[in-house]
Write a protein that holds these residues in place. Structure first.
Motif, PDB file in Angstrom:
ATOM      1  N   ALA A   1       4.628   0.738  -3.692  1.00 55.34           N
ATOM      2  CA  ALA A   1       5.424   1.551  -2.903  1.00 55.34           C
ATOM      3  C   ALA A   1       6.534   0.821  -2.555  1.00 55.34           C
ATOM      4  CB  ALA A   1       4.778   2.330  -1.718  1.00 55.34           C
ATOM      5  N   ASP A   2       7.619   1.629  -2.273  1.00 50.63           N
ATOM      6  CA  ASP A   2       8.996   1.031  -1.652  1.00 50.63           C
ATOM      7  C   ASP A   2       8.658   0.236  -0.325  1.00 50.63           C
ATOM      8  OD1 ASP A   2      11.222   0.661  -0.289  1.00 50.63           O
ATOM      9  OD2 ASP A   2      12.128   2.632  -0.872  1.00 50.63           O
ATOM     10  N   PRO A   3       8.960  -1.030  -0.239  1.00 53.84           N
ATOM     11  CA  PRO A   3       8.672  -1.728   0.862  1.00 53.84           C
ATOM     12  C   PRO A   3       9.000  -1.035   2.395  1.00 53.84           C
ATOM     13  CG  PRO A   3       9.565  -3.309  -0.560  1.00 53.84           C
ATOM     14  CD  PRO A   3       9.738  -1.637  -1.199  1.00 53.84           C
ATOM     15  N   SER A   4      10.220  -0.378   2.327  1.00 58.13           N
ATOM     16  CA  SER A   4      10.685   0.300   3.475  1.00 58.13           C
ATOM     17  C   SER A   4       9.897   1.262   3.957  1.00 58.13           C
ATOM     18  CB  SER A   4      12.147   0.863   3.084  1.00 58.13           C
ATOM     19  OG  SER A   4      12.016   2.078   2.156  1.00 58.13           O
ATOM     20  N   ALA A   5       9.042   1.817   3.050  1.00 62.93           N
ATOM     21  CA  ALA A   5       7.890   3.085   3.368  1.00 62.93           C
ATOM     22  C   ALA A   5       6.745   2.385   4.221  1.00 62.93           C
ATOM     23  CB  ALA A   5       7.647   3.815   2.096  1.00 62.93           C
ATOM     24  N   THR A   6       6.692   1.052   4.234  1.00 62.80           N
ATOM     25  CA  THR A   6       5.417   0.429   4.852  1.00 62.80           C
ATOM     26  C   THR A   6       5.629   0.435   6.366  1.00 62.80           C
ATOM     27  OG1 THR A   6       6.160  -1.676   4.694  1.00 62.80           O
ATOM     28  CG2 THR A   6       5.004  -0.500   2.595  1.00 62.80           C
ATOM     29  N   ASN A   7       7.043   0.694   6.705  1.00 59.55           N
ATOM     30  CA  ASN A   7       7.299   0.456   8.223  1.00 59.55           C
ATOM     31  C   ASN A   7       6.947  -0.741   8.919  1.00 59.55           C
ATOM     32  OD1 ASN A   7       8.147   3.219   8.349  1.00 59.55           O
ATOM     33  ND2 ASN A   7       6.243   3.825   8.338  1.00 59.55           N
ATOM     34  N   GLY A   8       6.847  -1.809   8.235  1.00 61.83           N
ATOM     35  CA  GLY A   8       6.670  -3.335   8.550  1.00 61.83           C
ATOM     36  C   GLY A   8       5.142  -3.345   8.834  1.00 61.83           C
ATOM     37  N   MET A   9       4.426  -2.703   8.416  1.00 60.47           N
ATOM     38  CA  MET A   9       2.743  -2.985   8.427  1.00 60.47           C
ATOM     39  C   MET A   9       2.273  -4.039   7.514  1.00 60.47           C
ATOM     40  SD  MET A   9       1.110   0.116   6.305  1.00 60.47           S
ATOM     41  CE  MET A   9      -0.382  -0.364   6.403  1.00 60.47           C
ATOM     42  N   THR A  10       1.413  -4.873   7.897  1.00 54.39           N
ATOM     43  CA  THR A  10       0.905  -5.963   7.241  1.00 54.39           C
ATOM     44  C   THR A  10       0.241  -5.502   6.037  1.00 54.39           C
ATOM     45  OG1 THR A  10       0.882  -7.263   9.190  1.00 54.39           O
ATOM     46  CG2 THR A  10      -0.272  -8.100   7.240  1.00 54.39           C
ATOM     47  N   ILE A  11       0.371  -5.940   5.062  1.00 54.27           N
ATOM     48  CA  ILE A  11      -0.167  -5.410   3.726  1.00 54.27           C
ATOM     49  C   ILE A  11      -1.178  -6.560   3.089  1.00 54.27           C
ATOM     50  CG2 ILE A  11       0.083  -4.709   1.441  1.00 54.27           C
ATOM     51  CD1 ILE A  11       1.282  -2.902   3.386  1.00 54.27           C
ATOM     52  N   ASP A  12      -2.332  -5.930   3.115  1.00 50.32           N
ATOM     53  CA  ASP A  12      -3.769  -7.009   2.687  1.00 50.32           C
ATOM     54  C   ASP A  12      -3.517  -6.767   0.989  1.00 50.32           C
ATOM     55  OD1 ASP A  12      -5.513  -7.201   4.804  1.00 50.32           O
ATOM     56  OD2 ASP A  12      -4.994  -5.000   5.058  1.00 50.32           O
ATOM     57  N   GLY A  13      -4.273  -7.746   0.620  1.00 52.23           N
ATOM     58  CA  GLY A  13      -4.472  -7.538  -1.151  1.00 52.23           C
ATOM     59  C   GLY A  13      -3.932  -9.128  -1.389  1.00 52.23           C
ATOM     60  N   GLU A  14      -3.409  -9.965  -0.659  1.00 53.88           N
ATOM     61  CA  GLU A  14      -2.904 -11.194  -1.402  1.00 53.88           C
ATOM     62  C   GLU A  14      -3.922 -12.113  -1.983  1.00 53.88           C
ATOM     63  OE1 GLU A  14      -0.862 -15.107   0.652  1.00 53.88           O
ATOM     64  OE2 GLU A  14       0.309 -13.350   0.464  1.00 53.88           O
TER      65      GLU A  14
END
Length: 333
Positions: free
Chosen positions: A255-268
């Motif tokens: 998704a567009d990074p701006s849509a994550t609202n700065g939340m920390t994304i898991d999955g790395e």
């Protein structure tokens, strides 16, 4: 240069290109090329154990569904050359506790839960054939384990286990986002079919399927099932691998990074964990893969800091990391 070496180039480049925008590719290919001219000669043994827990089916229909999943998992483990232990029956809870207490500390552990779950408003439970067990019990059993542990909980209400199980060196995947999603979860069916290397689930086309890819495939397939059936989805899977106890939905990836609202994304970390390795990955030892994975995470962190660095500093650090990455493939097992 042989075909296999060319394939090695392609495999390595596909894994690192995300971290190297606007790079002098010729220089990098030269650095890695000399290391890859002497490919490893045999598949190294895996330091990984898989424990598959099967709960009470309740009906013949669900029993068949659970068996299909078990067969897919055990088949994938056989293909991967990994030891799989099946835990089921009237003493499931007791046997699981014993199995986890005796886990080999030198081996990573994948714990797969297949079955039904319940939620009484206070505790999420896994429905075993004998006494059930809850999130607190399972968390207590895995807490002493220092090795990396991945829990793939595919039952309903599994979201209630996520926070309790998360932590350092922990990857948690659940079929539901909360304990009150109590209806049968289909996510596990699609995950089981993907983990053995389903081509459709191989999103980066590296001839293997990671935990994250299986998660994304199963999430998409689950959503499609409800859409095609004209039903409101009653399950929303999560992945958590950074230890903060907050899971990430599949829709966030891509998704567009701006849509994550700065939340920390898991999955790395989940993106680096694979059961059935590709032919090229089999040539590395567990230690080599671990070192490589760590360097890849450093490359990603460097990329994220690029805007704050001058060009010389950035490329100096990049070249150092790339050199170390080349050494991983140069070292024979």
């Amino acid at each position: 240069m042989t075909t296999k070496v060319v394939e090695s180039f392609s495999s390595v480049w596909s894994r690192i290109r995300f971290a190297t925008p606007c790079l002098n590719e010729l220089k990098l290919w030269t650095t890695l090329g000399f290391a890859l001219l002497a490919p490893l000669l045999y598949a190294a043994p895996r330091a990984l154990d898989v424990v598959i827990v099967v709960g009470a089916s309740g009906t013949e229909e669900y029993g068949k569904k659970f068996k299909t999943q078990v067969d897919a998992w055990t088949g994938a483990c056989t293909k991967a050359g990994v030891t799989a232990t099946l835990v089921r029956g009237e003493k499931t809870t007791e046997e699981l506790a014993k199995r986890l207490s005796s886990a080999d500390p030198a081996h990573s552990l994948w714990l797969v839960l297949i079955g039904h779950g319940t939620f009484d408003g206070r505790e999420a439970m896994f429905s075993a054939e004998g006494p059930d067990f809850d999130a607190k019990q399972l968390a207590a059993w895995i807490k002493p384990l220092k090795q990396e542990v991945a829990v793939i909980h595919t039952a309903s209400s599994s979201g209630g286990f996520l926070k309790a199980l998360s932590g350092k060196n922990r990857i948690v995947i659940t079929s539901t986002k909360s304990p009150d999603e109590v209806f049968y979860a289909r996510f596990g069916e699609y995950f089981a079919e993907a983990i053995g290397g389903k081509e459709e689930a191989d999103l980066d086309q590296d001839k293997q399927v990671s935990l994250l890819e299986a998660f994304r495939h199963a999430s998409k397939a689950t959503a499609t099932f409800y859409e095609n059936d004209g039903r409101l989805a009653t399950e929303h899977a999560l992945v958590e691998d950074n230890g903060d106890g907050v899971g990430t939905r599949s829709e966030v990836f891509g998704a567009d990074p701006s849509a994550t609202n700065g939340m920390t994304i898991d999955g790395e970390r989940a993106a680096q964990m694979v059961l059935v390795l590709s032919e090229e990955e089999q040539k590395l030892t567990d230690a080599q893969r671990s070192t490589r994975d760590g360097l890849e995470r450093e490359l990603k962190a460097l990329k994220e800091q690029r805007a704050k660095m001058n060009e010389d500093e950035y490329y100096t650090k990049l070249e150092t990391l790339m050199g170390k990455l080349g050494e991983v493939y140069e070292t024979k097992s």
